[in-house]
Design an enzyme around this catalytic site. Structure first.
Site, PDB file in Angstrom:
ATOM      1  N   ASP A  51      13.011   0.645  -2.628  1.00  0.00           N
ATOM      2  CA  ASP A  51      12.650   0.580  -1.215  1.00  0.00           C
ATOM      3  C   ASP A  51      12.853  -0.872  -0.788  1.00  0.00           C
ATOM      4  O   ASP A  51      12.074  -1.762  -1.139  1.00  0.00           O
ATOM      5  CB  ASP A  51      11.189   1.030  -1.012  1.00  0.00           C
TER       6      ASP A  51
ATOM      7  N   TYR B 172       4.276   1.026  -0.414  1.00  0.00           N
ATOM      8  CA  TYR B 172       3.938   1.603   0.888  1.00  0.00           C
ATOM      9  C   TYR B 172       2.980   2.771   0.662  1.00  0.00           C
ATOM     10  O   TYR B 172       3.306   3.729  -0.028  1.00  0.00           O
ATOM     11  CB  TYR B 172       5.205   2.048   1.622  1.00  0.00           C
TER      12      TYR B 172
ATOM     13  N   LYS C  20      12.099   0.022  10.722  1.00  0.00           N
ATOM     14  CA  LYS C  20      11.605  -1.370  10.702  1.00  0.00           C
ATOM     15  C   LYS C  20      12.728  -2.334  11.079  1.00  0.00           C
ATOM     16  O   LYS C  20      13.219  -2.278  12.181  1.00  0.00           O
ATOM     17  CB  LYS C  20      11.006  -1.671   9.325  1.00  0.00           C
TER      18      LYS C  20
ATOM     19  N   ARG D  43      23.813  19.481  11.901  1.00  0.00           N
ATOM     20  CA  ARG D  43      22.872  19.244  10.785  1.00  0.00           C
ATOM     21  C   ARG D  43      23.643  18.765   9.555  1.00  0.00           C
ATOM     22  O   ARG D  43      23.097  18.108   8.683  1.00  0.00           O
ATOM     23  CB  ARG D  43      22.038  20.501  10.495  1.00  0.00           C
TER      24      ARG D  43
HETATM   25  C1  LIG Z   1       8.132  -0.224   2.977  1.00  0.00           C
HETATM   26  C2  LIG Z   1       8.073   1.069   3.726  1.00  0.00           C
HETATM   27  N1  LIG Z   1       8.673   2.143   3.209  1.00  0.00           N
HETATM   28  C3  LIG Z   1       8.664   3.326   3.862  1.00  0.00           C
HETATM   29  C4  LIG Z   1       8.011   3.501   5.067  1.00  0.00           C
HETATM   30  C5  LIG Z   1       8.029   4.832   5.767  1.00  0.00           C
HETATM   31  O1  LIG Z   1       8.878   4.769   6.892  1.00  0.00           O
HETATM   32  P1  LIG Z   1       8.693   5.696   8.183  1.00  0.00           P
HETATM   33  O2  LIG Z   1       7.420   5.296   8.857  1.00  0.00           O
HETATM   34  O3  LIG Z   1       9.927   5.464   9.001  1.00  0.00           O
HETATM   35  O4  LIG Z   1       8.622   7.124   7.698  1.00  0.00           O
HETATM   36  C6  LIG Z   1       7.362   2.406   5.630  1.00  0.00           C
HETATM   37  C7  LIG Z   1       6.618   2.561   6.904  1.00  0.00           C
HETATM   38  O5  LIG Z   1       5.751   1.768   7.236  1.00  0.00           O
HETATM   39  C8  LIG Z   1       7.394   1.162   4.936  1.00  0.00           C
HETATM   40  O6  LIG Z   1       6.786   0.069   5.451  1.00  0.00           O
END
Ligand SMILES: Cc1ncc(COP(=O)(O)O)c(C=O)c1O
Length: 381
Positions: free
Chosen positions: A177, A104, A202, A52
């Site tokens: 992000d 998001y 992604k 961990r």
């Molecule tokens: C731009 C963006 N940030 C964060 C996330 C969250 O990622 P996760 O689904 O791996 O938790 C996503 C998921 O679609 C995303 O498209």
């Protein structure tokens, strides 16, 4: 050859030149052990105690991501949400944070519900307007500004350097992000960001078969140590096999992102001005509102994500998605296969997604096939 100084695509392809010293294997080992041997004199000379805290399978992926983002360190998490929420959990109740109205949706929901209940003062602003960000800053109280660019689901652009200037002037940190841009197209730390976040689920992994998240820091400071402690103490660590797959995916990142950009550009150009399409939302179009900023801060392309607003409203958009044969009707993005979804249905009330909009994640199929499938689904092919 020192792989710290070759082109990033070369560093990625060879995972920074990784060779296993013991076996001479040119792909990394997968370590499943959750615990590590203590020396007879009660020391841990390996530097590892328990998985961990320290997982050797994370190390090559974290090192490569640190390198590609020009950071001082990286941490892998069990999902993009785990990575993102860790940054906010690093703050204290009462702290003020500024985030975008367009972002998001899963994280926006978490900010408006859990984070507010937990005591963060969350303010959402139009991040395409640096003036709106400047007006929202409360020097001394604002501890974090969060941006996403290009931003889900309409791909609006935020000027990272301008946001960094405004954020730092107020004594706060800027987190970006950068899931959609990837380090191939934008390196936020070079533009002044303090933390970069990726839903590694992604593009970084790229094959729709791993859930993972990552943070990269500009500085290995006290806040970074706090984020590392949160990962350890709250336990949102990635599994070893997922970390191994993630590194494998990252080795092809540059060719995949480059091909997705080429495909998205072709699709955007094809449907721009199309009789069945109300609008094409893509920062690569010269007519897009954020195009000039995108052209400055994105290198090598404008990303593989775009949205189409279908003439005839919500029912026409949903009917179009129902007729595709090659595109897959599914959520998510950044995989080798192209995905289509009616985004407003996913996000529900309060979503900035127009009801007539289909979100497209362009994969690695021949763009001509993708265009032809959309044409037949629109009833024009
Ligand atoms: C731009 C963006 N940030 C964060 C996330 C969250 O990622 P996760 O689904 O791996 O938790 C996503 C998921 O679609 C995303 O498209």
């Amino acid at each position: 050859m020192d792989l710290q100084h070759v082109k990033p695509a070369s560093a990625a392809a060879q995972a920074l030149g990784l060779v296993d010293e013991k076996t001479r294997a040119i792909t990394p080992a997968l370590h499943l052990s959750t615990t590590f041997l203590r020396d007879a004199d009660n020391q841990f000379r390996s530097g590892r105690v328990y998985a961990r805290a320290d997982n050797p399978t994370f190390e090559p992926a974290e090192a490569l991501l640190t390198h590609l983002e020009h950071g001082a360190g990286a941490l892998l998490f069990s999902s993009g949400m785990a990575a993102a929420t860790t940054v906010f959990m690093g703050l204290k109740p009462g702290d003020h944070v500024v985030a975008p109205k367009v972002m998001y949706w899963g994280l926006r929901n978490w900010l408006q519900n859990f984070a507010k209940d937990w005591g963060l003062q969350v303010e959402l602003v139009d991040m395409t307007d640096p003036g709106a960000l400047a007006r929202a800053m409360q020097p001394g109280r604002t501890k974090l500004v969060w941006i996403e660019t290009p931003a889900n689901p309409t791909w609006v652009i935020t000027d990272i350097a301008a946001a960094a200037g405004i954020t730092h002037q107020a004594g706060a940190r800027l987190a970006v992000d950068s899931t959609v841009a990837t380090p191939v197209l934008t390196q936020p730390i070079r533009l002044g960001a303090d933390i970069v976040m990726h839903a590694a689920t992604k593009y970084l992994n790229g094959h729709s078969d791993v859930l993972a998240g990552a943070l990269v820091t500009a500085q290995a400071d006290e806040f970074w140590s706090r984020l590392k402690a949160i990962r350890h103490d709250m336990g949102a660590v990635l599994g070893s096999f997922e970390a191994w797959l993630l590194l494998r995916g990252m080795r092809t990142l540059y060719v995949r992102v480059s091909a997705a950009c080429t495909g998205a550009e072709k699709i955007a150009a094809h449907f721009y001005g199309h009789p069945r399409i109300e609008a094409v939302l893509y920062p690569g179009l010269a007519t897009a509102s954020g195009h000039a900023i995108a052209a400055r801060q994105m290198t090598g392309g404008f990303g593989g994500m775009l949205s189409l607003r279908v003439r005839g409203g919500e029912s026409a958009a949903i009917a179009t998605a129902a007729r595709v044969q090659l595109w897959k009707r599914a959520t998510s993005l950044g995989g080798v296969e192209s995905l289509i979804e009616h985004r407003a249905s996913v996000e529900g009330a309060g979503s900035p997604a127009p009801a007539d909009m289909l979100r497209l994640s362009v994969g690695l199929e021949d763009p001509n096939d993708l265009v032809a499938d959309l044409e037949q689904a629109l009833g024009t092919g």
